[in-house]
Design a protein around this motif. Structure first.
Motif, PDB file in Angstrom:
ATOM      1  N   ILE A   1       0.256  -1.681  -0.012  1.00 18.22           N
ATOM      2  CA  ILE A   1      -0.167   0.204  -0.477  1.00 18.22           C
ATOM      3  C   ILE A   1       1.204   0.957   0.200  1.00 18.22           C
ATOM      4  N   ILE A   2       0.606   2.247  -1.455  1.00 19.70           N
ATOM      5  CA  ILE A   2       1.276   2.867  -1.516  1.00 19.70           C
ATOM      6  C   ILE A   2       0.454   4.258  -1.513  1.00 19.70           C
ATOM      7  N   ARG A   3       1.121   5.445  -0.348  1.00 20.81           N
ATOM      8  CA  ARG A   3      -0.268   6.389  -0.182  1.00 20.81           C
ATOM      9  C   ARG A   3      -1.506   6.073  -0.163  1.00 20.81           C
ATOM     10  N   GLY A   4      -1.759   5.195   0.680  1.00 21.96           N
ATOM     11  CA  GLY A   4      -3.325   5.048   0.975  1.00 21.96           C
ATOM     12  C   GLY A   4      -3.245   3.812   0.019  1.00 21.96           C
ATOM     13  N   THR A   5      -2.561   4.127  -1.222  1.00 21.70           N
ATOM     14  CA  THR A   5      -3.644   2.976  -2.767  1.00 21.70           C
ATOM     15  C   THR A   5      -2.948   1.618  -2.380  1.00 21.70           C
ATOM     16  N   PRO A   6      -3.673   0.367  -2.285  1.00 20.87           N
ATOM     17  CA  PRO A   6      -3.723  -0.611  -2.268  1.00 20.87           C
ATOM     18  C   PRO A   6      -2.683  -1.248  -4.099  1.00 20.87           C
ATOM     19  N   LEU A   7      -1.714  -2.737  -4.288  1.00 24.58           N
ATOM     20  CA  LEU A   7      -0.989  -2.422  -5.436  1.00 24.58           C
ATOM     21  C   LEU A   7      -1.037  -3.857  -5.033  1.00 24.58           C
ATOM     22  N   ASP A   8      -1.127  -4.766  -6.744  1.00 21.77           N
ATOM     23  CA  ASP A   8      -0.499  -6.027  -6.891  1.00 21.77           C
ATOM     24  C   ASP A   8       0.593  -6.182  -6.278  1.00 21.77           C
ATOM     25  N   ARG A   9       1.867  -5.134  -7.076  1.00 18.73           N
ATOM     26  CA  ARG A   9       2.866  -5.784  -6.684  1.00 18.73           C
ATOM     27  C   ARG A   9       3.801  -4.763  -7.024  1.00 18.73           C
ATOM     28  N   VAL A  10       4.828  -4.688  -6.332  1.00 17.54           N
ATOM     29  CA  VAL A  10       6.093  -3.438  -6.930  1.00 17.54           C
ATOM     30  C   VAL A  10       7.284  -3.778  -6.728  1.00 17.54           C
ATOM     31  N   ARG A  11       8.145  -3.432  -7.950  1.00 13.38           N
ATOM     32  CA  ARG A  11       9.583  -3.756  -8.009  1.00 13.38           C
ATOM     33  C   ARG A  11      10.189  -2.582  -8.027  1.00 13.38           C
ATOM     34  N   THR A  12      11.096  -1.924  -7.653  1.00 13.90           N
ATOM     35  CA  THR A  12      12.196  -0.823  -6.750  1.00 13.90           C
ATOM     36  C   THR A  12      13.303  -0.930  -7.075  1.00 13.90           C
ATOM     37  N   ARG A  13      14.195  -0.384  -8.060  1.00 11.85           N
ATOM     38  CA  ARG A  13      15.822  -0.059  -7.757  1.00 11.85           C
ATOM     39  C   ARG A  13      15.678   1.050  -6.984  1.00 11.85           C
ATOM     40  N   LEU A  14      16.661   1.320  -5.924  1.00 16.93           N
ATOM     41  CA  LEU A  14      16.778   2.462  -4.888  1.00 16.93           C
ATOM     42  C   LEU A  14      18.418   3.371  -4.579  1.00 16.93           C
ATOM     43  N   PHE A  15      18.480   4.463  -4.873  1.00 19.47           N
ATOM     44  CA  PHE A  15      19.605   4.901  -4.676  1.00 19.47           C
ATOM     45  C   PHE A  15      19.192   5.982  -3.561  1.00 19.47           C
ATOM     46  N   ILE A  16      19.663   6.066  -2.184  1.00 19.27           N
ATOM     47  CA  ILE A  16      18.994   7.062  -1.484  1.00 19.27           C
ATOM     48  C   ILE A  16      20.479   6.941  -0.673  1.00 19.27           C
ATOM     49  N   ARG A  17      20.216   8.224  -0.611  1.00 23.87           N
ATOM     50  CA  ARG A  17      21.603   9.633  -0.012  1.00 23.87           C
ATOM     51  C   ARG A  17      20.419  10.807   1.407  1.00 23.87           C
ATOM     52  N   PRO A  18      21.223  10.200   2.528  1.00 23.89           N
ATOM     53  CA  PRO A  18      20.726  11.608   2.977  1.00 23.89           C
ATOM     54  C   PRO A  18      18.855  12.956   3.070  1.00 23.89           C
ATOM     55  N   GLY A  19      18.364  12.886   2.974  1.00 20.65           N
ATOM     56  CA  GLY A  19      17.764  14.112   2.221  1.00 20.65           C
ATOM     57  C   GLY A  19      17.139  13.753   0.793  1.00 20.65           C
ATOM     58  N   PHE A  20      17.627  12.234   0.390  1.00 19.60           N
ATOM     59  CA  PHE A  20      17.431  12.335  -1.388  1.00 19.60           C
ATOM     60  C   PHE A  20      17.547  10.932  -1.988  1.00 19.60           C
ATOM     61  N   ILE A  21      16.449  10.451  -2.532  1.00 20.75           N
ATOM     62  CA  ILE A  21      15.678   9.278  -3.010  1.00 20.75           C
ATOM     63  C   ILE A  21      15.788   9.071  -4.219  1.00 20.75           C
ATOM     64  N   ASP A  22      16.836   8.209  -5.188  1.00 21.48           N
ATOM     65  CA  ASP A  22      16.708   8.066  -6.651  1.00 21.48           C
ATOM     66  C   ASP A  22      15.911   6.759  -7.103  1.00 21.48           C
ATOM     67  N   GLY A  23      14.631   6.883  -7.199  1.00 20.06           N
ATOM     68  CA  GLY A  23      14.552   5.690  -7.946  1.00 20.06           C
ATOM     69  C   GLY A  23      15.103   5.328  -9.065  1.00 20.06           C
ATOM     70  N   LEU A  24      16.163   4.823  -9.523  1.00 19.29           N
ATOM     71  CA  LEU A  24      16.480   3.933 -10.507  1.00 19.29           C
ATOM     72  C   LEU A  24      15.558   3.147 -11.485  1.00 19.29           C
ATOM     73  N   GLU A  25      14.660   2.800 -10.718  1.00 20.27           N
ATOM     74  CA  GLU A  25      14.157   2.055 -11.523  1.00 20.27           C
ATOM     75  C   GLU A  25      12.872   1.979 -10.472  1.00 20.27           C
ATOM     76  N   ILE A  26      11.643   1.726 -11.221  1.00 24.72           N
ATOM     77  CA  ILE A  26      10.196   1.286 -10.274  1.00 24.72           C
ATOM     78  C   ILE A  26       9.117   0.933 -11.034  1.00 24.72           C
ATOM     79  N   PHE A  27       8.358  -0.358 -11.064  1.00 21.75           N
ATOM     80  CA  PHE A  27       7.533  -0.679 -12.155  1.00 21.75           C
ATOM     81  C   PHE A  27       6.459  -1.881 -10.800  1.00 21.75           C
ATOM     82  N   LEU A  28       5.452  -0.838 -11.100  1.00 15.67           N
ATOM     83  CA  LEU A  28       4.052  -1.077 -10.138  1.00 15.67           C
ATOM     84  C   LEU A  28       3.025  -1.712 -10.966  1.00 15.67           C
TER      85      LEU A  28
END
Length: 927
Positions: free
Chosen positions: A541-568
């Motif tokens: 559930i993302i932001r109150g929205t139910p989904l069937d599946r989510v796949r993602t690759r993230l690069f995260i630094r303090p204050g910065f999140i880079d969603g290199l890939e997201i599939f839902l």
């Protein structure tokens, strides 16, 4: 014969009588002499030692290598000899080596009759042994034995020590018991052996005695008690008991011992056999601040040949407690094997800080280093002690409630300095920098500069992870490599507020997502951390929205999140792309969001995922089927550089019904661009009212001043559907239910419309728009006018039928003005003008009808010529609604006069209207 026997018998009796008389007188003489001697002894308390006795003693001492001098010697008839101020010296050294204030000898006086001196008892009073000045380190004689008192009884095969005490090398020594002498072997006499020893080994014996004395100085008030008794085999043996108030040892290891007590039993002669030594001490202080309390032990080993030093081979030791470098252990049991000294092999079982632990160690006590292998349980208190040792609060980074060590190795370097520990453990109640884990398995390696775990497994409820960890204890830089199932919010303590603020929007009610995580950073500050995450989650559930599946690759630094890939995915739809999320590195307040997304999800799902900014744009659209979207956007808050801005570009393709601001269409495609307060829709194409529509639109401004401008062209639409669509749109804008299709909509189903319009107005007011447009109609049912009323149903040629029409119009708020409307048919024409009220849905048109103007038949042409003046004189007024139009005819005398004036040709309408020009766009170009 008988007389001869009698004579012989009498002679024998006479001989025995003579012998008996001699013996009797001899006894009486001896008794008389003894009586006289006793009377003399009673009258004399001292006697001079017989000269032959002194010569015998001096000869024996000389044969043994000693020269004797004394003050005086006293003898009594009972065989007791008292020698005072005895001095024994050897030829090599002029000074005496043995002194005695007095020596008492008890000898058998009968042996004196034959000239032998065999002492039955020897008593020593204040005897001493002296190392000559030539052999002493300071050049002064050293009294190695002092205040020696003893009572010795020599026997044929034993020597009985009734009492012997004195100080030897500073050690109080006492002895008693029976010493079994070794059997005499063929060889030189005993005196010769002693003389050889004194001549050849006396110097070595003195050096050895000095070494013993130096070692004895390590002890405070040392005591040595010896008890001599034959062994079970009859060999000479002695039991030794050593006691000291304290000791400062240097060999085999440096140590301080208090209340030392040691006991052993040794064989005195022959080859030195293995022996044992029992010992105890109230405390033992070792190097490296190691303190052992209540020590008890047993040593198995061998005394060195010709020396008084014990060579240990095996040591079994128990202790009540051990404290070292802040660590404490209790109930210790150890086995120590010298390999050889100063190297030790140690096996130990103890309770370390209350937890049982077993050790196997190799130690070099001279270099003060060791290597230990251990198994058992680790107490959490060890981390407190380790923190004090490393000057780093280890519990801040890692803590536990229980730890079982399956295998561990500890290396201690020179001077007992901690070097490294490696272990494989199973843990419960883990607290890893604020992240509480249920249990785990870990392989750890720790040295003063680095803590690492190449293989670790941990569980947080349903969450679990397997991976590795590295930590630089100098810089506190770290790195995680984890694989498993993990809810990101569970590891929030590892990061600042930006982490929970972002991942709080994600819920995983079904199961934690499958994830791979690479985390790098510094515990001294989270601003330098970075995280690579791959995650695959089912039913999130993302932001109150139910989904069937989510796949993602993230690069995260303090204050910065880079969603290199997201599939839902959700239902039949899917979405994929990338995003970037920038927030404040400490409090987590968002600053900027960038995204690229291709989606076939429904608009409600997309709006919820993208947030309020994107929802404001996407909520203007309604679709019956999920659209195909290509979304690119950037949103910034007031905290971002440049202030708050929104920019969103949506390229959409839909199938089925599509509404933009409640305006219905089908199969639409467009590009929507939202930039701050302006929304632009370009390249719009759709099916509207059965026709093909294209155009563009723009929305700009704020609140009540928000405006809408659009350009729209429709080809081949159905007039009835256009009317119905317009009515439906207006009703929805007013918030009232749309009316069902009327008669007009049904009758004009085959009328085709070509339409172009450009208008601008207030976004929320449908009656504020102004603009212009053009339209053309074609079809067999545009209009039909029965000239003769009901009779026209019989006389079909009297009904006027129109098949095409053209007009230009202006949108003027609540009404639409038609300055010129031309309608043509096969048998007539209409020229009209008027208005249509959008709010009241009222028609107000005036038209002139030219019957049979376009007819080719003779009768129709004649009727048209006749009726032409009437057409100029009469006007038809159209009012009512589209569903219920009302026609009325008005007569104008002026028109009739003009029609009868000669030379005034009647206005003949054109057969075809010119094509309407496309109106210019009224929407301002803000780009």
């Amino acid at each position: 014969m008988k007389r001869t026997l009698q004579f012989f018998s009498a002679g024998v009796r006479h001989c025995f009588s003579i012998v008996g008389s001699f013996v009797l007188w001899s006894v009486w003489l001896a008794l008389t002499l003894c009586l006289g001697l006793q009377v003399y002894v009673l009258s004399k308390s001292e006697l001079e030692v017989p000269a032959f006795v002194l010569r015998e003693l001096e000869t024996r001492l000389a044969d043994s290598g000693f020269r004797a001098t004394f003050g005086r010697a006293i003898f009594d008839p009972a065989g007791r000899i008292l020698v005072e101020n005895l001095r024994l010296s050897i030829p090599t050294f002029p000074d005496p080596v043995v002194t005695a204030r007095s020596v008492y000898l008890h000898i058998d006086p009968w042996w004196l009759l034959v000239g032998r001196v065999e002492p039955l008892e020897i008593q020593l009073i204040d005897a001493a042994a002296i190392i000559p000045a030539m052999l002493a380190p300071g050049g002064q004689p050293v009294e190695i034995v002092s205040r020696l008192y003893g009572n010795i009884t020599p026997k044929a095969k034993t020597v009985e020590l009734r009492q012997l005490s004195g100080e030897v090398a500073g050690v109080f020594v006492s002895a008693h018991g029976t010493v079994v002498l070794p059997p005499r072997k063929a060889g030189p006499p005993f005196e010769t052996v002693i003389a050889d020893f004194v001549q050849n080994r006396f110097a070595a014996l003195c050096r050895h005695a000095l070494e013993v004395a130096s070692r004895a100085r390590q002890f405070q008030k040392p005591e040595l008690h010896l008890e001599f008794a034959p062994s079970e085999s009859g060999a000479a043996a002695a039991s030794l008991l050593v006691m000291a108030r304290s000791a400062e040892l240097t060999q085999p290891i440096a140590a301080t011992v208090t209340d030392l007590r040691a006991r052993t039993r040794i064989l005195l002669f022959g080859e030195t056999p293995p022996s044992w030594l029992e010992f105890s001490a109230s405390s033992l202080d070792l190097p490296g601040l190691v303190r052992v309390g209540a020590v008890q032990g047993e040593v198995h080993g061998r005394f060195q040949e010709g020396a008084f030093f014990f060579e240990p081979r095996e040591l079994t030791i128990t202790a009540a407690s051990v404290e070292a470098a802040g660590f404490s252990a209790h109930t210790i049991s150890s086995q120590v094997f010298p390999r050889p000294l100063p190297r030790l092999d140690i096996t130990t079982v103890a309770r370390i800080e209350g937890a049982p632990l077993a050790f196997q160690a190799e130690a070099d006590v001279q270099r003060q280093r060791a290597q230990l292998a251990f198994t058992g349980e680790l107490s959490p208190v060890l981390l407190t002690r380790l923190s004090d040792l490393l000057k780093v609060k280890v519990q801040k980074f890692f803590d536990f409630t229980q730890a079982i060590v399956d295998r561990g190795e500890l290396r201690i370097g020179d001077k007992w300095k901690f070097e490294r520990v490696d272990a494989q453990m199973r843990l419960d109640g883990i607290n890893a920098y604020g992240v509480k884990m249920t249990d785990g398995r870990v392989t750890v390696s720790l040295d003063p500069e680095r803590f690492s775990s190449p293989d670790a497994f941990a569980r947080i409820g349903e969450n679990f992870a397997r991976g590795s960890y590295e930590h630089d204890l100098r810089t506190h830089e770290y790195r995680f490599l984890l694989d498993g199932r993990l809810r990101p919010i569970e590891i929030s303590p590892w990061f600042r507020e930006w982490w929970p603020n972002f991942f709080r929007q994600l819920e995983f009610p079904e199961a934690p997502p499958t994830a791979s995580v690479d985390v790098r950073g510094s515990w001294r500050g989270g601003l330098g951390s970075s995280v690579f995450v791959f995650a695959d989650a089912a039913k999130p559930i993302i932001r109150g929205t139910p989904l069937d599946r989510v796949r993602t690759r993230l690069f995260i630094r303090p204050g910065f999140i880079d969603g290199l890939e997201i599939f839902l995915t959700r239902h039949e739809g899917f979405g994929g792309g990338r995003f970037a999320y920038l927030s404040h590195p400490t409090d987590g307040a968002w600053k900027r969001v960038e995204l690229e997304l291709k989606s076939s999800l429904d608009l409600k799902t997309i709006s919820s995922l993208l947030g309020p900014g994107a929802a404001e744009v996407l909520n203007t659209f309604e679709v019956s089927q999920p659209p195909t979207l290509d979304i690119r956007g950037r949103f910034s808050s007031p905290l971002a550089e440049g202030g708050a801005h929104q920019e969103l570009r949506v390229q959409a393709n839909t199938t089925g019904e599509f509404r933009f601001r409640n305006f219905p269409m089908t199969d639409a495609s467009f590009i929507a661009t939202w930039k701050d307060d302006e929304l632009a829709i370009d390249d719009f194409e759709a099916l509207v009212a059965g026709g093909f529509a294209s155009g563009r639109a723009r929305v700009w401004g704020r609140d009540k001043e928000r405006r809408l401008g659009f350009d729209l062209a429709i080809n081949e639409a159905t007039l009835g559907q256009v009317a119905s669509t317009a009515a439906d749109f207006i009703a929805r804008q007013k918030g009232i239910p749309p009316a069902p299709p009327g008669k007009f909509v049904q009758e004009k189903a085959n009328v085709r419309l070509v339409f172009a319009v450009s208008a601008e107005g207030l976004y929320a007011d449908p009656y504020s728009y102004r603009g212009n447009g053009s339209a053309s109609l074609s079809g067999s049912e545009i209009a039909e006018i029965p000239l003769l009323g009901a009779l026209s149903e019989v006389l079909k040629f009297t009904s006027l039928r129109f098949t095409e029409g053209q007009t230009n119009f202006k949108i003027e708020g609540p009404k639409i003005s038609f300055p010129e409307v031309k309608v043509r048919g096969s048998n007539g024409a209409i020229d009209a003008h008027g208005t249509y009220s959008l709010e009241k849905r009222q028609l107000d048109f005036h038209a002139r009808i030219f019957p049979f103007q376009e007819s080719d038949g003779l009768i129709k042409t004649m009727v048209g010529v006749v009726l032409t003046p009437l057409s100029n004189a009469f006007e038809v007024k159209l009012s009512g609604t589209l569903d219920k139009p009302e026609w009325s005819v008005t007569l104008s005398p002026a028109n009739l006069f003009r029609s009868l004036t000669p030379g005034d040709s009647s206005p003949k309408p054109e057969s075809t209207a010119s094509e309407p020009k496309s109106p210019p766009s009224v929407a301002p170009d803000k780009t």
